[in-house]
Design a protein around this motif. Sequence first.
Motif, PDB file in Angstrom:
ATOM      1  N   ASP A 168      -2.394   1.532  -8.892  1.00  0.00           N
ATOM      2  CA  ASP A 168      -3.363   1.727  -7.815  1.00  0.00           C
ATOM      3  C   ASP A 168      -4.520   0.748  -8.007  1.00  0.00           C
ATOM      4  O   ASP A 168      -5.163   0.728  -9.057  1.00  0.00           O
ATOM      5  CB  ASP A 168      -3.859   3.178  -7.865  1.00  0.00           C
ATOM      6  N   SER A 173      -9.792   4.035   1.411  1.00  0.00           N
ATOM      7  CA  SER A 173      -8.500   3.391   1.627  1.00  0.00           C
ATOM      8  C   SER A 173      -8.539   1.898   1.336  1.00  0.00           C
ATOM      9  O   SER A 173      -9.607   1.271   1.325  1.00  0.00           O
ATOM     10  CB  SER A 173      -8.020   3.617   3.070  1.00  0.00           C
ATOM     11  N   THR A 206     -10.368   0.988  -4.280  1.00  0.00           N
ATOM     12  CA  THR A 206     -11.014   0.605  -3.025  1.00  0.00           C
ATOM     13  C   THR A 206     -12.336  -0.102  -3.329  1.00  0.00           C
ATOM     14  O   THR A 206     -12.652  -0.382  -4.481  1.00  0.00           O
ATOM     15  CB  THR A 206     -11.294   1.840  -2.141  1.00  0.00           C
ATOM     16  N   TYR A 228       0.845  -1.189   0.000  1.00  0.00           N
ATOM     17  CA  TYR A 228       0.000   0.000   0.000  1.00  0.00           C
ATOM     18  C   TYR A 228       0.877   1.235   0.000  1.00  0.00           C
ATOM     19  O   TYR A 228       2.027   1.212   0.448  1.00  0.00           O
ATOM     20  CB  TYR A 228      -0.970   0.006   1.173  1.00  0.00           C
ATOM     21  N   HIS A 277      -3.729   3.553  -0.552  1.00  0.00           N
ATOM     22  CA  HIS A 277      -4.348   2.618  -1.486  1.00  0.00           C
ATOM     23  C   HIS A 277      -3.453   1.402  -1.727  1.00  0.00           C
ATOM     24  O   HIS A 277      -2.223   1.526  -1.758  1.00  0.00           O
ATOM     25  CB  HIS A 277      -4.605   3.298  -2.831  1.00  0.00           C
TER      26      HIS A 277
END
Length: 333
Positions: A122, A130, A125, A100, A109
Amino acid sequence: MTTRRSLTLVAALSVGLVLSTSTSALTWSALDLGTFGGSTLDGPATGINASEQVVGTAFTPSAHAFITGPNGVGMTDLGTLGGSFSRATSVNAFGQVVGYATTLNGDSHAFITGPNGVGMTDLGTLGGSSSNANGINASGQVVGIATTLNGDSHAFITGPNGIGMTDLGTLGGSSSIARGINSSGQVVGSAQTGNAFHAFITGPNGVGMTDLGTLGGSSSNANGINASGQVIGTVRTLSGDSHAFITGPNGIGMTDLGTLGSSSVTIAYGINSFGQVVGTAYSTFSGNGPPPGPLGPRHAFITGPNGVGMTDLNSLLTLPGRGWNYFHTAVRQ
């Protein structure tokens, strides 16, 4: 000629080490992984693959995720998602790293990289702000925890190479977290049942969630799983102690791995294809004067196949004189 076994451990406190043992004799060696120029890593090295590429976090001076080359040689900064921080948690056979990182707006993320740690994507979510990635298998399926639209934290699984994010749900409560995944996509972690968290296992590709129960206590947590579905973690016993456990294939049955010497707490962190388990043992501190650590000195352990026996790794290796007082361990599959 020394031949490496299929078992290699990663350990770090103030520096990173790779530990290995030969097949002909139980002789152990340690490799200092170094830093990015700072004096320490940011916590332990957290993962290793069959090529002995190691991942973890080191100060740059900010904390950044890293990957090494084969045999722990060299250290590459994986960067961030636009923020100042990143942490690597796991690596698969192709060197795809997950963990992360902070984004440009400061949110944390989950990420995945390409082979050998190249690039950082990325993973998003579950509708919240987060997410953290905790595990990855050979096909690039990623597991972890992410916030939902209503603010709950749920375990997730992705498709191959981190594509898509599926909510794994809970065991009846509001929260869950996934910590490990095997080659079949069986996921393990812990989920809220109501007033407590219990270890769980899913079917292939994260389908279904089965409560693994406890050993008479109130809670359990699963931290890893091997190809046959043997699960390891920590569980509360009837007396209230926290002990490492192992299950049979596909999470069937739960066996207490006990303690190490005078330790009162054991935690299992990793398991390989032979069912050899690694983890940490320590005692809760009591008495007058300053303790060696917040919970007393910690010792890494390894078991035999299928979790039989527990050996203190600290007794097998002389560590560099850099303020070491405990091990944290990860196991190569």
